[in-house]
Design a protein around this motif. Sequence first.
Motif, mmCIF file in Angstrom:
data_model
loop_
_atom_site.group_PDB
_atom_site.id
_atom_site.type_symbol
_atom_site.label_atom_id
_atom_site.label_comp_id
_atom_site.label_asym_id
_atom_site.label_seq_id
_atom_site.Cartn_x
_atom_site.Cartn_y
_atom_site.Cartn_z
ATOM 1 N N THR A 23 0.876 -1.165 0.000
ATOM 2 C CA THR A 23 0.000 0.000 0.000
ATOM 3 C C THR A 23 0.914 1.216 0.000
ATOM 4 O OG1 THR A 23 -0.054 0.104 2.400
ATOM 5 C CG2 THR A 23 -1.764 -1.233 1.338
ATOM 6 N N ALA A 24 0.351 2.402 -0.156
ATOM 7 C CA ALA A 24 1.179 3.605 -0.103
ATOM 8 C C ALA A 24 1.872 3.714 1.257
ATOM 9 C CB ALA A 24 0.329 4.846 -0.369
ATOM 10 N N GLY A 25 1.197 3.242 2.308
ATOM 11 C CA GLY A 25 1.735 3.339 3.663
ATOM 12 C C GLY A 25 2.988 2.518 3.902
ATOM 13 N N SER A 36 4.041 -4.697 -6.180
ATOM 14 C CA SER A 36 2.763 -4.658 -6.884
ATOM 15 C C SER A 36 1.794 -3.898 -5.999
ATOM 16 C CB SER A 36 2.210 -6.068 -7.116
ATOM 17 O OG SER A 36 3.072 -6.823 -7.916
ATOM 18 N N LEU A 37 0.894 -3.154 -6.603
ATOM 19 C CA LEU A 37 -0.135 -2.487 -5.808
ATOM 20 C C LEU A 37 -1.374 -2.263 -6.643
ATOM 21 C CD1 LEU A 37 -0.408 0.810 -6.559
ATOM 22 C CD2 LEU A 37 1.755 0.870 -5.399
ATOM 23 N N TRP A 38 -2.480 -2.026 -5.955
ATOM 24 C CA TRP A 38 -3.730 -1.684 -6.604
ATOM 25 C C TRP A 38 -3.984 -0.205 -6.406
ATOM 26 C CZ3 TRP A 38 -8.036 -5.747 -5.176
ATOM 27 C CH2 TRP A 38 -7.734 -6.963 -5.786
ATOM 28 N N GLY A 39 -4.492 0.467 -7.440
ATOM 29 C CA GLY A 39 -4.838 1.869 -7.304
ATOM 30 C C GLY A 39 -5.871 2.271 -8.326
ATOM 31 N N LYS A 40 -6.648 3.298 -7.965
ATOM 32 C CA LYS A 40 -7.655 3.859 -8.868
ATOM 33 C C LYS A 40 -7.118 5.175 -9.406
ATOM 34 C CE LYS A 40 -12.505 4.952 -9.276
ATOM 35 N NZ LYS A 40 -13.802 5.019 -8.605
ATOM 36 N N VAL A 41 -7.087 5.303 -10.728
ATOM 37 C CA VAL A 41 -6.522 6.490 -11.372
ATOM 38 C C VAL A 41 -7.299 7.733 -10.933
ATOM 39 C CG1 VAL A 41 -6.088 7.634 -13.584
ATOM 40 C CG2 VAL A 41 -5.657 5.186 -13.339
ATOM 41 N N THR A 42 -6.542 8.748 -10.469
ATOM 42 C CA THR A 42 -7.163 10.018 -10.078
ATOM 43 C C THR A 42 -6.848 11.114 -11.076
ATOM 44 O OG1 THR A 42 -5.271 10.523 -8.646
ATOM 45 C CG2 THR A 42 -7.203 9.492 -7.616
ATOM 46 N N LYS A 43 -5.635 11.113 -11.635
ATOM 47 C CA LYS A 43 -5.309 12.080 -12.687
ATOM 48 C C LYS A 43 -4.115 11.590 -13.489
ATOM 49 C CE LYS A 43 -2.731 15.082 -9.566
ATOM 50 N NZ LYS A 43 -2.766 16.317 -8.819
ATOM 51 N N PHE A 50 0.989 8.979 -14.090
ATOM 52 C CA PHE A 50 -0.373 9.127 -13.592
ATOM 53 C C PHE A 50 -0.392 8.926 -12.085
ATOM 54 C CE2 PHE A 50 0.072 4.717 -14.940
ATOM 55 C CZ PHE A 50 -0.601 3.966 -13.982
ATOM 56 N N TYR A 51 -1.465 9.412 -11.481
ATOM 57 C CA TYR A 51 -1.646 9.300 -10.040
ATOM 58 C C TYR A 51 -2.774 8.324 -9.761
ATOM 59 C CZ TYR A 51 1.267 13.447 -9.417
ATOM 60 O OH TYR A 51 2.318 14.330 -9.416
ATOM 61 N N VAL A 52 -2.622 7.555 -8.692
ATOM 62 C CA VAL A 52 -3.677 6.649 -8.260
ATOM 63 C C VAL A 52 -3.965 6.880 -6.786
ATOM 64 C CG1 VAL A 52 -3.119 4.845 -9.941
ATOM 65 C CG2 VAL A 52 -2.087 4.752 -7.663
ATOM 66 N N LYS A 53 -5.184 6.540 -6.397
ATOM 67 C CA LYS A 53 -5.532 6.483 -4.982
ATOM 68 C C LYS A 53 -5.442 5.013 -4.597
ATOM 69 C CE LYS A 53 -7.965 9.381 -2.836
ATOM 70 N NZ LYS A 53 -8.947 10.271 -2.231
ATOM 71 N N THR A 54 -4.620 4.705 -3.600
ATOM 72 C CA THR A 54 -4.381 3.316 -3.210
ATOM 73 C C THR A 54 -5.469 2.831 -2.251
ATOM 74 O OG1 THR A 54 -2.970 4.005 -1.369
ATOM 75 C CG2 THR A 54 -1.887 3.589 -3.491
ATOM 76 N N VAL A 55 -5.435 1.532 -1.929
ATOM 77 C CA VAL A 55 -6.458 0.961 -1.055
ATOM 78 C C VAL A 55 -6.401 1.553 0.354
ATOM 79 C CG1 VAL A 55 -6.725 -1.201 -2.327
ATOM 80 C CG2 VAL A 55 -5.029 -1.061 -0.487
ATOM 81 N N ASP A 56 -5.258 2.162 0.731
ATOM 82 C CA ASP A 56 -5.195 2.829 2.039
ATOM 83 C C ASP A 56 -5.458 4.334 1.897
ATOM 84 O OD1 ASP A 56 -2.720 3.091 0.790
ATOM 85 O OD2 ASP A 56 -1.568 2.943 2.639
ATOM 86 N N ILE A 105 -11.604 -3.552 -0.617
ATOM 87 C CA ILE A 105 -10.479 -2.670 -0.317
ATOM 88 C C ILE A 105 -9.858 -3.034 1.031
ATOM 89 C CG2 ILE A 105 -9.892 -0.273 0.240
ATOM 90 C CD1 ILE A 105 -11.821 0.555 -1.989
ATOM 91 N N GLU A 106 -10.689 -3.263 2.037
ATOM 92 C CA GLU A 106 -10.160 -3.600 3.372
ATOM 93 C C GLU A 106 -9.408 -4.926 3.338
ATOM 94 O OE1 GLU A 106 -9.947 -1.736 6.165
ATOM 95 O OE2 GLU A 106 -10.693 -0.185 4.826
#
Length: 139
Positions: A23-25, A36-43, A50-56, A105-106
């Motif tokens: 996670t980002a943390g 490896s990580l999961w993220g939702k593209v924010t911009k 690109f930027y993502v918001k991670t599960v944390d 996500i949790e």
Amino acid sequence: MGDRDDFEDQQYPDNDEFIPYVTAGNLAQRNGAKISLWGKVTKVSASEGFYVKTVDDQELLIRLKKPLNEPLEGWYEIHGVSQGKSVLCEEYVPLSGEITKNIDIEGHKSLAKLLSALDDPWNLGNEESEAMLGVTPMK
């Protein structure tokens, strides 16, 4: 024709290597390592990546080796090298709508925390240990 193991080794040459989900943390703990990580593209930034918001719930920069040539939106699994507060991306894979519709996500955040706490999660000890009694290796 070779046996199946030869085929799998050619198809997935690094499949013996454990690449942890983070996670980002806990990204900074893995500085310089493959992750490896999961993220939702924010911009998307033409110059940076690109930027993502991670599960944390943190925003993270995903740096690309070459400029984007496609629009990005939604959730991605990102593979790359941790650079402390960003990731140098080697590959990004879109997660399908079926997966992201009910994304846990949790659960994914807990998995990443657990894997970061273990140095070598796939090492179950030597075959002679009591913990392995009754467990036979897969052929």
